[in-house]
Write a protein that holds these residues in place. Structure first.
Motif, PDB file in Angstrom:
ATOM      1  N   PHE A   1      -8.621   6.872  -1.273  1.00 60.22           N
ATOM      2  CA  PHE A   1      -9.089   5.790  -0.417  1.00 60.22           C
ATOM      3  C   PHE A   1      -8.757   6.018   1.057  1.00 60.22           C
ATOM      4  N   ASP A   2      -8.174   7.158   1.383  1.00 56.28           N
ATOM      5  CA  ASP A   2      -7.944   7.537   2.784  1.00 56.28           C
ATOM      6  C   ASP A   2      -9.204   8.224   3.312  1.00 56.28           C
ATOM      7  N   HIS A   3     -10.287   7.509   3.280  1.00 58.99           N
ATOM      8  CA  HIS A   3     -11.581   8.067   3.674  1.00 58.99           C
ATOM      9  C   HIS A   3     -11.981   7.559   5.065  1.00 58.99           C
ATOM     10  N   ASP A   4     -13.123   7.993   5.533  1.00 55.26           N
ATOM     11  CA  ASP A   4     -13.573   7.679   6.892  1.00 55.26           C
ATOM     12  C   ASP A   4     -13.804   6.200   7.149  1.00 55.26           C
ATOM     13  N   GLU A   5     -14.016   5.405   6.114  1.00 52.47           N
ATOM     14  CA  GLU A   5     -14.277   3.985   6.314  1.00 52.47           C
ATOM     15  C   GLU A   5     -13.016   3.123   6.244  1.00 52.47           C
ATOM     16  N   ALA A   6     -11.873   3.730   5.956  1.00 51.01           N
ATOM     17  CA  ALA A   6     -10.610   2.981   5.921  1.00 51.01           C
ATOM     18  C   ALA A   6     -10.162   2.683   7.346  1.00 51.01           C
ATOM     19  N   GLU A   7      -9.505   1.541   7.508  1.00 51.21           N
ATOM     20  CA  GLU A   7      -8.909   1.191   8.793  1.00 51.21           C
ATOM     21  C   GLU A   7      -7.414   1.011   8.575  1.00 51.21           C
ATOM     22  N   HIS A   8      -6.626   1.623   9.429  1.00 50.76           N
ATOM     23  CA  HIS A   8      -5.177   1.639   9.289  1.00 50.76           C
ATOM     24  C   HIS A   8      -4.559   0.784  10.394  1.00 50.76           C
ATOM     25  N   HIS A   9      -3.742  -0.184  10.000  1.00 49.88           N
ATOM     26  CA  HIS A   9      -3.051  -1.050  10.958  1.00 49.88           C
ATOM     27  C   HIS A   9      -1.580  -0.668  10.960  1.00 49.88           C
ATOM     28  N   LEU A  10      -1.074  -0.283  12.106  1.00 50.23           N
ATOM     29  CA  LEU A  10       0.306   0.167  12.240  1.00 50.23           C
ATOM     30  C   LEU A  10       1.044  -0.726  13.226  1.00 50.23           C
ATOM     31  N   VAL A  11       2.271  -1.055  12.897  1.00 49.73           N
ATOM     32  CA  VAL A  11       3.160  -1.757  13.812  1.00 49.73           C
ATOM     33  C   VAL A  11       4.223  -0.754  14.246  1.00 49.73           C
ATOM     34  N   ILE A  12       4.303  -0.537  15.548  1.00 49.53           N
ATOM     35  CA  ILE A  12       5.299   0.381  16.116  1.00 49.53           C
ATOM     36  C   ILE A  12       6.317  -0.463  16.876  1.00 49.53           C
ATOM     37  N   ARG A  13       7.580  -0.309  16.501  1.00 47.20           N
ATOM     38  CA  ARG A  13       8.644  -1.052  17.162  1.00 47.20           C
ATOM     39  C   ARG A  13       9.727  -0.058  17.557  1.00 47.20           C
ATOM     40  N   ASN A  14      10.087  -0.050  18.827  1.00 46.88           N
ATOM     41  CA  ASN A  14      11.097   0.886  19.347  1.00 46.88           C
ATOM     42  C   ASN A  14      10.749   2.333  19.017  1.00 46.88           C
ATOM     43  N   GLY A  15       9.462   2.660  19.098  1.00 51.32           N
ATOM     44  CA  GLY A  15       9.008   4.019  18.876  1.00 51.32           C
ATOM     45  C   GLY A  15       8.938   4.446  17.418  1.00 51.32           C
ATOM     46  N   GLU A  16       9.205   3.536  16.479  1.00 57.57           N
ATOM     47  CA  GLU A  16       9.219   3.852  15.055  1.00 57.57           C
ATOM     48  C   GLU A  16       8.167   3.022  14.321  1.00 57.57           C
ATOM     49  N   LEU A  17       7.641   3.568  13.237  1.00 55.50           N
ATOM     50  CA  LEU A  17       6.716   2.829  12.394  1.00 55.50           C
ATOM     51  C   LEU A  17       7.493   1.732  11.671  1.00 55.50           C
ATOM     52  N   ALA A  18       7.154   0.474  11.956  1.00 54.17           N
ATOM     53  CA  ALA A  18       7.869  -0.658  11.374  1.00 54.17           C
ATOM     54  C   ALA A  18       7.035  -1.390  10.324  1.00 54.17           C
ATOM     55  N   GLY A  19       5.727  -1.177  10.319  1.00 56.70           N
ATOM     56  CA  GLY A  19       4.868  -1.839   9.350  1.00 56.70           C
ATOM     57  C   GLY A  19       3.526  -1.144   9.270  1.00 56.70           C
ATOM     58  N   TYR A  20       2.863  -1.328   8.133  1.00 61.10           N
ATOM     59  CA  TYR A  20       1.598  -0.638   7.916  1.00 61.10           C
ATOM     60  C   TYR A  20       0.777  -1.372   6.871  1.00 61.10           C
ATOM     61  N   GLN A  21      -0.535  -1.389   7.071  1.00 62.54           N
ATOM     62  CA  GLN A  21      -1.471  -1.802   6.022  1.00 62.54           C
ATOM     63  C   GLN A  21      -2.765  -1.033   6.202  1.00 62.54           C
ATOM     64  N   ARG A  22      -3.447  -0.830   5.097  1.00 66.21           N
ATOM     65  CA  ARG A  22      -4.733  -0.138   5.139  1.00 66.21           C
ATOM     66  C   ARG A  22      -5.789  -1.122   4.658  1.00 66.21           C
ATOM     67  N   MET A  23      -6.855  -1.226   5.405  1.00 65.89           N
ATOM     68  CA  MET A  23      -7.979  -2.084   5.045  1.00 65.89           C
ATOM     69  C   MET A  23      -9.104  -1.194   4.530  1.00 65.89           C
ATOM     70  N   LEU A  24      -9.663  -1.579   3.380  1.00 66.83           N
ATOM     71  CA  LEU A  24     -10.743  -0.808   2.765  1.00 66.83           C
ATOM     72  C   LEU A  24     -11.987  -1.679   2.637  1.00 66.83           C
ATOM     73  N   PRO A  25     -13.152  -1.113   2.897  1.00 66.44           N
ATOM     74  CA  PRO A  25     -14.382  -1.903   2.750  1.00 66.44           C
ATOM     75  C   PRO A  25     -14.658  -2.190   1.274  1.00 66.44           C
ATOM     76  N   THR A  26     -15.246  -3.333   1.024  1.00 61.11           N
ATOM     77  CA  THR A  26     -15.596  -3.679  -0.360  1.00 61.11           C
ATOM     78  C   THR A  26     -17.016  -3.237  -0.693  1.00 61.11           C
ATOM     79  N   THR A  27     -17.630  -2.478   0.188  1.00 63.68           N
ATOM     80  CA  THR A  27     -18.980  -1.974  -0.046  1.00 63.68           C
ATOM     81  C   THR A  27     -18.981  -0.669  -0.826  1.00 63.68           C
TER      82      THR A  27
END
Length: 99
Positions: free
Chosen positions: A48-74
């Motif tokens: 599911f790490d394909h071209d239509e995925a959207e990745h939301h990253l939270v960066i805090r103090n230069g570090e990855l603090a949170g993440y979610q991946r949004m996938l289309p239902t199409t």
């Protein structure tokens, strides 16, 4: 800071790409015990790490603090192909999905 990146944009940032996949490995393999996702490189990468995925990253103090991946239902996604038992009734999908 919150970033919304396409898969291509994430791949253009190797530092973030690796941090995302290591965090996913830590959560899903180490913490949740999903051993079928275990890999020697300790990166969680799936179909599911394909071209239509959207990745939301939270960066805090230069570090990855949170993440979610949004996938289309199409097209097939986690709730249609892997975790459909988590849904009451039919998995969420666009009428054009074909499943």
């Amino acid at each position: 800071m919150l970033f919304a990146l396409t898969t291509q944009e994430l791949m253009e940032r190797p530092d973030l790409w690796e941090a995302v996949h290591r965090l996913r490995y830590k959560i899903f393999v180490e913490e949740m015990g999903w051993t079928d996702l275990d890999r020697p490189d300790q990166l969680e990468i799936d179909q599911f790490d394909h071209d239509e995925a959207e990745h939301h990253l939270v960066i805090r103090n230069g570090e990855l603090a949170g993440y979610q991946r949004m996938l289309p239902t199409t097209r097939p996604h986690l709730l249609t192909d892997v975790l459909s038992d988590l849904c009451e009734g039919q998995s969420p999908r666009d009428r054009m999905c074909g499943n």
